[in-house]
Write a protein that holds these residues in place. Sequence first.
Motif, PDB file in Angstrom:
ATOM      1  N   VAL A 193     117.785  50.190  14.233  1.00 24.43           N
ATOM      2  CA  VAL A 193     118.676  49.348  13.187  1.00 24.43           C
ATOM      3  C   VAL A 193     119.960  49.072  13.695  1.00 24.43           C
ATOM      4  CG1 VAL A 193     117.470  50.356  11.196  1.00 24.43           C
ATOM      5  CG2 VAL A 193     119.368  51.520  12.137  1.00 24.43           C
ATOM      6  N   ASP A 194     120.692  48.073  13.112  1.00 25.07           N
ATOM      7  CA  ASP A 194     122.150  48.146  13.311  1.00 25.07           C
ATOM      8  C   ASP A 194     122.992  49.134  13.295  1.00 25.07           C
ATOM      9  OD1 ASP A 194     124.071  47.503  10.594  1.00 25.07           O
ATOM     10  OD2 ASP A 194     121.812  46.904  10.508  1.00 25.07           O
ATOM     11  N   LYS A 195     124.092  49.212  14.135  1.00 25.26           N
ATOM     12  CA  LYS A 195     125.113  50.369  13.896  1.00 25.26           C
ATOM     13  C   LYS A 195     125.591  50.652  12.387  1.00 25.26           C
ATOM     14  CE  LYS A 195     126.102  50.015  18.808  1.00 25.26           C
ATOM     15  NZ  LYS A 195     127.322  50.024  19.873  1.00 25.26           N
ATOM     16  N   ASP A 196     125.689  49.675  11.682  1.00 21.74           N
ATOM     17  CA  ASP A 196     126.276  49.746  10.260  1.00 21.74           C
ATOM     18  C   ASP A 196     125.351  50.031   9.357  1.00 21.74           C
ATOM     19  OD1 ASP A 196     129.083  49.390  11.265  1.00 21.74           O
ATOM     20  OD2 ASP A 196     128.699  47.294  11.206  1.00 21.74           O
ATOM     21  N   MET A 197     123.932  50.115   9.591  1.00 23.76           N
ATOM     22  CA  MET A 197     123.119  50.600   8.767  1.00 23.76           C
ATOM     23  C   MET A 197     123.137  51.980   8.008  1.00 23.76           C
ATOM     24  SD  MET A 197     120.154  49.024   7.136  1.00 23.76           S
ATOM     25  CE  MET A 197     119.251  47.912   7.832  1.00 23.76           C
ATOM     26  N   SER A 198     122.975  52.044   6.830  1.00 29.33           N
ATOM     27  CA  SER A 198     123.080  53.364   6.315  1.00 29.33           C
ATOM     28  C   SER A 198     121.996  53.538   5.570  1.00 29.33           C
ATOM     29  CB  SER A 198     123.920  53.615   5.115  1.00 29.33           C
ATOM     30  OG  SER A 198     123.751  52.660   4.154  1.00 29.33           O
ATOM     31  N   HIS A 205     122.383  43.092   8.367  1.00 32.59           N
ATOM     32  CA  HIS A 205     121.768  44.276   8.674  1.00 32.59           C
ATOM     33  C   HIS A 205     120.420  43.722   9.597  1.00 32.59           C
ATOM     34  CE1 HIS A 205     124.201  47.139   6.881  1.00 32.59           C
ATOM     35  NE2 HIS A 205     124.158  46.319   5.958  1.00 32.59           N
ATOM     36  N   ARG A 210     120.535  54.000  15.282  1.00 26.90           N
ATOM     37  CA  ARG A 210     121.631  52.786  15.086  1.00 26.90           C
ATOM     38  C   ARG A 210     122.171  52.255  16.520  1.00 26.90           C
ATOM     39  NH1 ARG A 210     122.932  56.943  11.229  1.00 26.90           N
ATOM     40  NH2 ARG A 210     122.830  56.247   9.124  1.00 26.90           N
TER      41      ARG A 210
END
Length: 382
Positions: free
Chosen positions: A309-314, A204, A85
């Motif tokens: 991925v982006d920092k908020d991607m789960s 995302h 992330r």
Amino acid sequence: MTDPTMTDPTMTDPTVTDPTMTDALASEARERYADRPSSHYGPRRAHARQPKKRRRLRRAVLVLLGVVVLAAGGTYGWAETRLQREVDLGAYGDRPPPGEGTNYLVVGSDSRDGLSPDAVKDLRAGGGGGRRTDSMMLLHTGAHGTSMVSLPRDSWITVPGRLDTTTGKTKRPEGDKLNAAFAYGGPELLVHTVEKNTGLRIDHYAEIGFAGFVNIVDAIGGVRMCLDRDIKDKKSGADLRKGCHTLTGKQALAFVRQRHQEREGDLGRSKNQQKFLSTLAHQAAEPDTLFDPREIGPAMEAGLDTLIVDKDMSLRDLSEMFRAVQGVAGGQGKQINVPVSGIGVPTSKGNVLKWDAKRSARLFDDLRRDRRVTETGKTSRR
């Protein structure tokens, strides 16, 4: 001495005087009680076996589901720790307001991380330093299904004003190729540029490099593709005959990178990339692959090793993105290119693709409001 009454039923029942009568009475009893659920004969026995079989089957299924859940839980936890992330979607600020549905920016980069010098040479992945984009797709999911929109890297767009890290000076907004935004400022500037030129808020971001791409394809045993013509491209290394083939990771990379034989150049390459990505997702989700740990395990590891991925991607977000791409392959969505009005238009930055202003604006507005997309993405010649 043995008591004869213990072995001879005729001696224990005064009504039975002949052994042959015993058989007759037994036969009569079987006929009388055969159709009763409580009978020890006929249908009763088959009747009893079936519920027992169903109960055993249910128990077996529950045990299997339990094992799958436990395994999935372990895999889930492991995969969560492997996600890189790194991308701050709001690094540049001044973002569009959230729209309806979810927007993913899916990027294939020419990152050589994870490739040895020999592998770089073998895959013909050399040329230039740094990290550039080889493909960009805007994936929208919402009430009307999924729309996968290719954004050709040679698209002529406006790169927003930014700090030039090489000179320390602030640069004014300027016209350039979409790919240049990634080269100038990485994923953050690319996301900012896409948002400014489309009016869509990117929820995302997912990016995979050459090594991850090749390894995923090889991990699932190749991807089956059918070609309507021969493809031979010296620069990418593509050398494929017309017909159906199971492409290896090396062949697949060459196929999605080639554009010199495409009549529409970068636009044609974008169409090939869409087709391949949806086919890859569809094949990876087939039961023979999805539930085979020998295949899906290495594929997951290969993908996560080079996935950014982006920092908020789960992991849940990533799974939903994957299912959306897979759904497009199954006919549950649309694959289109951003509407283009000009191909090979000369500019100070080289030949570019120019978006059709009205049609592209209508497309992005439909996506932002999560309306049914009617745009076909066909090139309009003017």
